[in-house]
Design a protein around this motif. Sequence first.
Motif, short mmCIF file in Angstrom:
data_model
loop_
_atom_site.label_atom_id
_atom_site.label_comp_id
_atom_site.label_asym_id
_atom_site.label_seq_id
_atom_site.Cartn_x
_atom_site.Cartn_y
_atom_site.Cartn_z
N GLY A 101 1.63 98.79 54.54
CA GLY A 101 2.96 98.67 54.25
C GLY A 101 2.89 97.44 52.61
O GLY A 101 3.70 96.89 52.12
N ALA A 102 2.04 96.66 53.52
CA ALA A 102 1.83 95.70 51.40
C ALA A 102 1.29 96.60 50.42
O ALA A 102 0.05 96.92 50.57
CB ALA A 102 0.92 94.41 52.34
N ALA A 103 1.70 96.20 49.39
CA ALA A 103 0.79 96.54 48.19
C ALA A 103 -0.49 95.25 48.04
O ALA A 103 0.34 94.21 47.64
CB ALA A 103 1.60 96.44 47.05
N ALA A 104 -1.17 95.31 47.66
CA ALA A 104 -2.44 94.64 46.55
C ALA A 104 -3.39 96.04 46.11
O ALA A 104 -4.00 96.70 45.92
CB ALA A 104 -3.38 94.16 47.78
N TYR A 105 -4.10 94.66 44.74
CA TYR A 105 -5.01 96.11 44.27
C TYR A 105 -6.36 95.16 44.76
O TYR A 105 -6.63 94.21 45.22
CB TYR A 105 -5.11 95.10 43.03
CG TYR A 105 -4.04 96.32 41.57
CD1 TYR A 105 -4.03 97.11 41.66
CD2 TYR A 105 -2.85 94.86 41.28
CE1 TYR A 105 -3.01 97.59 40.65
CE2 TYR A 105 -2.06 95.45 40.31
CZ TYR A 105 -1.55 96.46 40.00
OH TYR A 105 -0.68 96.78 39.27
N LYS A 106 -6.82 96.71 45.38
CA LYS A 106 -8.82 96.29 46.24
C LYS A 106 -9.57 96.26 44.94
O LYS A 106 -9.76 97.29 44.83
CB LYS A 106 -8.25 97.72 47.08
CG LYS A 106 -9.47 97.93 48.26
CD LYS A 106 -8.95 98.20 49.32
CE LYS A 106 -10.03 98.43 49.89
NZ LYS A 106 -11.43 99.06 50.33
N LEU A 107 -9.83 95.53 44.89
CA LEU A 107 -11.11 95.01 44.24
C LEU A 107 -12.62 94.35 44.52
O LEU A 107 -13.56 94.28 45.05
CB LEU A 107 -10.91 94.42 42.92
CG LEU A 107 -9.67 94.05 41.69
CD1 LEU A 107 -9.36 93.28 40.77
CD2 LEU A 107 -10.03 95.91 41.25
N SER A 108 -12.07 95.17 46.05
CA SER A 108 -13.30 94.31 47.04
C SER A 108 -14.36 95.77 47.85
O SER A 108 -15.15 94.96 48.74
CB SER A 108 -12.76 93.85 48.54
OG SER A 108 -11.95 94.82 49.44
N SER A 109 -14.50 96.54 47.49
CA SER A 109 -14.69 97.36 47.70
C SER A 109 -15.97 98.56 46.31
O SER A 109 -17.06 99.44 47.14
CB SER A 109 -14.71 98.29 48.94
OG SER A 109 -14.28 98.13 49.99
N ASN A 110 -15.56 98.15 45.45
CA ASN A 110 -16.78 98.68 44.18
C ASN A 110 -16.53 99.56 44.66
O ASN A 110 -16.65 100.79 43.82
CB ASN A 110 -17.84 98.15 44.13
CG ASN A 110 -18.25 97.08 43.97
OD1 ASN A 110 -17.22 96.23 43.48
ND2 ASN A 110 -20.00 96.54 44.62
N GLU A 111 -15.01 100.16 44.82
CA GLU A 111 -14.43 102.07 44.00
C GLU A 111 -14.21 102.00 43.22
O GLU A 111 -14.41 101.91 42.02
CB GLU A 111 -13.06 102.15 46.25
CG GLU A 111 -13.44 101.37 46.82
CD GLU A 111 -12.96 100.77 47.82
OE1 GLU A 111 -12.67 101.34 48.60
OE2 GLU A 111 -11.96 101.00 47.42
N ASN A 112 -14.32 103.77 43.14
CA ASN A 112 -13.32 104.15 41.38
C ASN A 112 -12.08 104.27 41.33
O ASN A 112 -11.07 104.51 42.33
CB ASN A 112 -13.96 106.15 41.83
CG ASN A 112 -13.78 105.91 39.80
OD1 ASN A 112 -12.73 105.55 39.28
ND2 ASN A 112 -15.00 106.40 40.32
N PRO A 113 -10.64 103.54 40.69
CA PRO A 113 -9.30 103.33 40.83
C PRO A 113 -9.13 104.92 40.80
O PRO A 113 -7.83 104.72 40.63
CB PRO A 113 -9.57 102.19 39.71
CG PRO A 113 -10.61 102.08 38.94
CD PRO A 113 -12.06 102.68 39.29
N PHE A 114 -9.68 105.75 39.76
CA PHE A 114 -9.35 107.01 39.74
C PHE A 114 -8.84 107.80 41.21
O PHE A 114 -10.35 107.94 41.57
CB PHE A 114 -9.66 107.78 38.72
CG PHE A 114 -10.06 106.86 37.44
CD1 PHE A 114 -9.19 106.64 36.40
CD2 PHE A 114 -11.42 106.16 36.78
CE1 PHE A 114 -9.17 106.12 35.22
CE2 PHE A 114 -10.97 105.04 35.75
CZ PHE A 114 -9.80 106.04 35.26
N PRO A 115 -7.79 108.57 41.29
CA PRO A 115 -7.70 109.39 42.27
C PRO A 115 -8.57 110.65 41.78
O PRO A 115 -9.14 110.76 40.67
CB PRO A 115 -6.12 110.04 42.19
CG PRO A 115 -5.99 109.29 41.04
CD PRO A 115 -6.76 107.95 40.79
N PRO A 116 -8.93 111.39 43.30
CA PRO A 116 -9.92 112.68 42.56
C PRO A 116 -9.01 113.47 41.61
O PRO A 116 -7.51 113.85 41.73
CB PRO A 116 -10.13 113.77 43.73
CG PRO A 116 -9.41 112.67 44.85
CD PRO A 116 -8.71 111.36 44.25
N LEU A 117 -10.12 114.23 41.23
CA LEU A 117 -9.33 115.01 40.25
C LEU A 117 -8.69 116.83 40.24
O LEU A 117 -9.10 116.77 41.73
CB LEU A 117 -10.71 115.58 39.37
CG LEU A 117 -11.51 115.29 37.71
CD1 LEU A 117 -12.45 115.18 37.31
CD2 LEU A 117 -10.51 114.54 37.02
#
Length: 355
Positions: free
Chosen positions: A25-41
């Motif tokens: 329910g909370a919004a935050a930018y997740k810069l904690s797991s070296n993920e790709n910020p783009f959704p799948p194509l």
Amino acid sequence: MSRVALRKALADLPPYVPGARAPVGAAAYKLSSNENPFPPLPSVVAAIADAAVDVNRYPDMYATELGEAIAASLGVTPDSIVTGCGSVAALGHVLTAVCEAGDEVVLPWRSFEAYPIAVSLAGAEGVRVPVGADGRLDLEAMAEAVTPRTKVVLVCTPNNPTGPAVHADELARFLAAVPSDVLVVLDEAYVEFVRDERAADGLAVFAEHPNVVLLRTFSKAYGLAGLRVGYAVARPRLAAGIRAASTPFGVSHVAQLAALASLRARDELLRRVDSVVAERARLLTALRAQGWTVPDSQANFVWLPLGEQASSFAERCARAGVLVRPFAGDGVRVSVGEPEATDLFLEVSSEVTRR
Ligand SMILES: Cc1ncc(COP(=O)(O)O)c(C=O)c1O
């Protein structure tokens, strides 16, 4: 209370701390797991949907089509590829395939936190070699740490969490110094993000050295972290051993088809990588302009050597709506994500005393 004894190795096992997630329910930018910020194509989502209707069946145990496609993309033979449930599983299978109880595994530290865990679970002993103050692996010291008991050396390039990539000349010297019966694992989870012209070319090194194994993944550049697909590239005899040590059916049918679709969309996905690399440059430049001393990064994250301030800095970021990954007493790793997340993060970093 069960009286069954657990393995002694578990008692000393460091925990794998996953990157923080935003509370429900909370919004935050997740810069904690070296993920790709783009959704799948869309083409990848379509492949996932197509694959869903077959999940009453087991997947192709050897991920044959995917293995062939990976091999073709790398210019190696299909029998050199062993897929796994993420490259972290492939690493575990590599170690299980070669380590006997009590063998030593030399590894850089600080580096990927799964290493000490995987080494202990394989029954081996980790020998940690400190990473330099510039965040670079000390390959000379790592070569010196090799003893007759050493079975494997782990080389993380670019190094997670510090960022720099190993250079070609230093890796060549290292491989010349290490006995040819010691396995050298080049963990290239972030290879697609490397732009340093001096960086070692893993595939070329693999072609020259039969004791080198590469680890790669679809989790980062290809944006499939949630589906868990990675692989090892090894000479066929070693690859057969790694395969024999692997979890049967370890890569789901959905993951196999998504990875195949991602390989087909490689050019488009690599353009996204270019934009992450550009955002990385913006983040590094801005941090340095603020007075921070940060190591080079050739991956999709940057390292702030905050020492004792690491945890409080991460808490401050979280309050501002950005989740980063603290390593208590050492530093903070910030993944490169959405430009809005970079802006928010830079606001926090500008308010903190630099080191
Ligand atoms: C250096 C390194 N290797 C391997 C992995 C594992 O990636 P995966 O298991 O998602 O392929 C990671 C993940 O963060 C990593 O940082």
